[in-house]
Design an enzyme around this catalytic site. Structure first.
Site, PDB file in Angstrom:
ATOM      1  N   ALA A  41      -3.926  12.855   6.794  1.00 32.41           N
ATOM      2  CA  ALA A  41      -3.742  14.039   7.634  1.00 32.41           C
ATOM      3  C   ALA A  41      -4.630  15.190   7.193  1.00 32.41           C
ATOM      4  CB  ALA A  41      -2.271  14.463   7.614  1.00 32.41           C
ATOM      5  N   GLY A  44       0.826  -1.196   0.000  1.00 38.43           N
ATOM      6  CA  GLY A  44       0.000   0.000   0.000  1.00 38.43           C
ATOM      7  C   GLY A  44       0.860   1.246   0.000  1.00 38.43           C
ATOM      8  N   HIS A  96       3.052  27.918 -20.147  1.00 32.87           N
ATOM      9  CA  HIS A  96       3.906  27.026 -20.935  1.00 32.87           C
ATOM     10  C   HIS A  96       5.369  27.444 -20.766  1.00 32.87           C
ATOM     11  CE1 HIS A  96       5.281  24.501 -24.241  1.00 32.87           C
ATOM     12  NE2 HIS A  96       5.990  25.545 -24.672  1.00 32.87           N
ATOM     13  N   GLU A 103       2.649  -8.746  -0.947  1.00 46.53           N
ATOM     14  CA  GLU A 103       1.281  -8.242  -0.860  1.00 46.53           C
ATOM     15  C   GLU A 103       0.304  -9.417  -0.941  1.00 46.53           C
ATOM     16  OE1 GLU A 103      -2.046  -6.764  -0.375  1.00 46.53           O
ATOM     17  OE2 GLU A 103      -0.443  -5.258  -0.321  1.00 46.53           O
TER      18      GLU A 103
END
Length: 471
Positions: A322, A186, A446, A207
């Site tokens: 958070a 993860g 750009h 995993e």
């Protein structure tokens, strides 16, 4: 008597405390964690052993990797490159110290009182504080905000020990492990695995799921898996750890894959399978506040069944992020002040700070298919972006999903340079109900990597300038 008592000083708690005080409430923030010198660790997991130190190491390790592998492409030759891990760790610690000290300064500037100890809600208007010397003090509160965060999950097959560590331990290795195992592919596992791989570890990521990053858009999952493997991460999907043995200087590990049992040995093993909410013994049972699977049950405004008790951040439903916790802290403070405040939980951004970055907001293709929503896809590769090529950051793409009927932007997914910042641009647009056409008609500087978002919006309506469109 305090108007607001906040339990926990992480991103959800300290932000809630500051905003409550700004709104005129007499506010107290309680924090249990202390450092080796007995000083209160304000900032919670994020600032002390999570977001901030990991990002510091991600940046340092990326610079080392670039100097070691890629700067020669720019005509920059470095002879006898040397890694000073102690200095790298010192830099990380200094950043943490600066930010945690900053919270103390913010509390002072905003007149937030703080106290060291473990808080527990023992009645509707009373919080009991158990201090480091085991003495207790009861604090009267008109409103209580629980923001106690989360902790790393420990699994039976790999209990924490000298060489089997959680995400906190993985931020403080004294030397670079030659062979490093990571349980869990993860966000945390990929970030920490990337740090040590760049610094020279041979990293294997195990995993249990068959799918890689199932929460991300399928195109992101497919392309990022290829890139991480190319970078040297040995990612083994469908691999369930069955047992470990921590010996003197290494860890022996068994895992099952396709009905085969495989043994490996690592110098260190990081267990990064997720986090568990810190809700144990935080509320008296007779209060009637429901806790299910460790999560305190709240409504859409983070209010519990007891009207003056609130809970925010990792200890309630939703992603453990958070920024989500901080926004909830602000919302609760505002609602205590009887102001209008709410959160659009459909637009919570997610970021993986690997290199390239991965970020997304809104719905992905799998979710849209499952819900039966008809949609357009606009996709633009960074290989066709001038700025990305100029800075050697051309891996990945921007993908924009829009409603086929209304053209409203439904999701934006980025794998590549400045992914988090590009997604934030998209999120602001989505918050104001923008369509893909609105982005198409907006002028972008750009050369910037953000132009890829512009081109993806154009591509969703077959109007891309710098790539071919669908026939």
């Amino acid at each position: 008597m305090f108007d607001v008592v906040v339990i926990g000083s992480g991103p959800a708690g300290y932000v809630a405390a500051i905003r409550a005080s700004q709104l005129g409430f007499k506010t107290l923030c309680i924090e249990e964690s202390v450092d080796d010198n007995g000083k209160t660790n304000l900032g919670g997991t994020c600032l002390n052993v999570g977001c901030i130190p990991s990002k510091a190491l991600l940046d340092s390790s990326h610079r080392y990797y670039e100097a070691n592998k890629n700067l020669s492409d720019h005509g920059i030759q470095i002879d006898k490159l040397k890694l000073d891990l102690d200095l790298m760790m010192s830099r990380k610690d200094e950043i943490v110290s600066q930010l945690t000290g900053g919270i103390s300064g913010l509390f002072k500037a905003n007149k937030v009182e703080s106290i060291t100890g473990r808080g527990k809600v023992i009645s509707k208007n009373v919080v009991e504080i158990t201090k480091p010397d085991s003495s207790t003090e009861n604090i009267d509160a008109k409103n209580i905000i629980i923001a106690t965060g989360s902790r790393p999950i420990e699994i039976n097959a790999a209990p924490f020990s000298k060489n089997i560590v959680d995400s906190t331990g993985a931020l403080s290795f004294k030397k670079v492990p030659k062979k490093l195992g990571v349980v869990g592919a993860g966000i945390i596992g990929l970030e920490l695995g990337s740090v040590w791989s760049r610094l020279g570890s041979n990293v294997t990521v195990l995993e249990a799921l068959e799918d890689f990053l199932p929460m991300a858009d399928p195109d992101i999952s497919k392309d990022s898996l290829k890139e991480f493997k190319k970078q040297g991460l040995d990612i083994q999907l469908g691999s369930m750890v069955t047992s470990t043995k921590d010996i003197k200087n290494s860890v022996k590990l068994l895992y099952s894959k396709e009905n085969n049992e495989i043994e490996m040995e690592f110098d260190k093993l990081i267990v990064a399978v997720g986090r568990s909410p810190n809700s144990d013994d935080i509320l008296n049972n007779d209060l009637g506040v429901s806790i299910k699977n460790g999560l305190i049950e709240v409504d859409e405004y983070c209010q519990t069944s007891v009207s003056n008790i609130w809970a925010v951040g990792d200890v309630v439903r939703g992603p453990m992020l958070a920024h989500k916790g901080s926004q909830e802290g602000i919302m609760v403070a505002e609602r205590i002040a009887e102001k209008h405040a709410e959160i659009n939980y459909d637009l919570v951004p997610s970021v993986i700070y690997t290199h390239p970055e991965i970020a997304w907001v809104g719905k992905n293709e799998n979710e849209l298919k499952e819900s039966g929503i008809k949609y357009n896809v606009g996709k633009f590769p960074f290989t066709a972006n001038g700025r990305a090529l100029a800075v050697s950051e051309s891996i990945g793409f921007v993908k924009l999903l829009s409603d086929k009927k209304t053209d409203a932007i439904l999701g934006v997914h980025v794998f590549g340079p400045a992914a988090a910042d590009i997604v934030q641009q998209a999120l602001i647009s989505m918050e104001f109900g923008a369509s893909a056409e609105d982005i198409s008609l907006t002028m972008f500087s750009h050369p910037t990597v953000s132009e890829a978002l512009h081109e993806a919006a154009l591509a969703s309506n077959n109007q891309a300038i710098h790539i071919g469109n669908k026939k």
